[in-house]
Write a protein that holds these residues in place. Sequence first.
Motif, short mmCIF file in Angstrom:
data_model
loop_
_atom_site.label_atom_id
_atom_site.label_comp_id
_atom_site.label_asym_id
_atom_site.label_seq_id
_atom_site.Cartn_x
_atom_site.Cartn_y
_atom_site.Cartn_z
N LEU A 49 0.82 -1.21 0.00
CA LEU A 49 0.00 0.00 0.00
C LEU A 49 0.86 1.27 0.00
CD1 LEU A 49 -2.78 -1.05 2.54
CD2 LEU A 49 -2.85 -1.15 0.03
N HIS A 50 2.10 1.14 0.43
CA HIS A 50 2.98 2.29 0.52
C HIS A 50 3.80 2.52 -0.75
CE1 HIS A 50 2.88 1.66 5.14
NE2 HIS A 50 1.85 2.39 4.72
N TYR A 51 3.62 1.64 -1.73
CA TYR A 51 4.35 1.76 -2.98
C TYR A 51 3.42 2.36 -4.04
CZ TYR A 51 8.17 -0.82 -0.92
OH TYR A 51 9.22 -1.20 -0.11
N ALA A 52 3.83 3.51 -4.56
CA ALA A 52 2.95 4.27 -5.45
C ALA A 52 3.12 3.92 -6.91
CB ALA A 52 3.19 5.76 -5.26
N TYR A 53 4.29 3.42 -7.27
CA TYR A 53 4.59 3.16 -8.69
C TYR A 53 5.02 1.71 -8.86
CZ TYR A 53 4.92 8.22 -8.34
OH TYR A 53 4.65 9.54 -8.07
N TRP A 54 4.51 1.10 -9.95
CA TRP A 54 4.75 -0.32 -10.19
C TRP A 54 5.15 -0.57 -11.64
CZ3 TRP A 54 4.24 -4.05 -6.35
CH2 TRP A 54 3.68 -3.62 -5.15
N GLY A 55 6.02 -1.58 -11.84
CA GLY A 55 6.30 -2.03 -13.18
C GLY A 55 5.26 -3.03 -13.64
N GLN A 56 5.46 -3.55 -14.84
CA GLN A 56 4.48 -4.47 -15.42
C GLN A 56 4.73 -5.92 -15.01
OE1 GLN A 56 7.19 -3.52 -16.93
NE2 GLN A 56 8.01 -5.43 -17.79
N GLY A 57 5.89 -6.18 -14.43
CA GLY A 57 6.20 -7.52 -13.94
C GLY A 57 7.02 -8.34 -14.93
N THR A 58 7.77 -9.29 -14.39
CA THR A 58 8.55 -10.22 -15.22
C THR A 58 8.40 -11.63 -14.63
OG1 THR A 58 10.74 -10.65 -16.20
CG2 THR A 58 10.71 -9.83 -13.93
N GLN A 59 8.17 -12.60 -15.49
CA GLN A 59 7.87 -13.96 -15.05
C GLN A 59 9.14 -14.73 -14.72
OE1 GLN A 59 4.71 -15.71 -14.75
NE2 GLN A 59 6.07 -17.18 -13.72
N VAL A 60 9.15 -15.31 -13.53
CA VAL A 60 10.22 -16.22 -13.11
C VAL A 60 9.60 -17.59 -12.89
CG1 VAL A 60 11.89 -16.78 -11.31
CG2 VAL A 60 11.63 -14.41 -12.08
N THR A 61 10.12 -18.60 -13.58
CA THR A 61 9.63 -19.95 -13.43
C THR A 61 10.79 -20.85 -13.06
OG1 THR A 61 7.91 -19.57 -15.09
CG2 THR A 61 8.38 -21.85 -14.51
N VAL A 62 10.65 -21.55 -11.93
CA VAL A 62 11.71 -22.44 -11.46
C VAL A 62 11.20 -23.87 -11.56
CG1 VAL A 62 13.29 -23.00 -9.58
CG2 VAL A 62 12.47 -20.64 -9.86
N SER A 63 11.86 -24.67 -12.36
CA SER A 63 11.44 -26.05 -12.56
C SER A 63 12.16 -26.96 -11.58
CB SER A 63 11.72 -26.49 -13.98
OG SER A 63 13.11 -26.47 -14.23
N SER A 64 11.47 -28.02 -11.16
CA SER A 64 12.07 -28.95 -10.18
C SER A 64 12.82 -30.07 -10.88
CB SER A 64 10.97 -29.53 -9.30
OG SER A 64 9.99 -30.17 -10.08
#
Length: 124
Positions: A109-124
């Motif tokens: 709630l205290h963060y006013a600005y956000w990026g669009q995100g980047t996907q991280v996938t870790v396979s077992s």
Amino acid sequence: QVQLVESGGELVQAGGSLRLSCAASGRTFSSNVMGWFRQAPGKEREFVAAINWSGASTYYVDSVKGRFTISRDNAKNTVYLQMNSLKPEDTAVYYCAASRLGGITTSRLHYAYWGQGTQVTVSS
């Protein structure tokens, strides 16, 4: 106003490493507390790590302590998240965020600005 663009997410095997980058543009990046959050499918967005304006102070969620390192280069307007010893449970979309507060905060709630995100996938 601060614009944020994340990069560096990809598919990696468990035990591997990735470095995420967040490029910022706009005014006063160097004065913002910066944070990384992540959101897995079906779960709420959760705090991962944060760093103060100078880089001298950092904070991590317990689940990533000792494995992840947040850093920043104010000359390049970039914040990084080095992720080592990755686990399948680290799989999520990772978001960079900029806070308007002067001190480190874990609340989204205290963060006013956000990026669009980047996907991280870790396979077992």
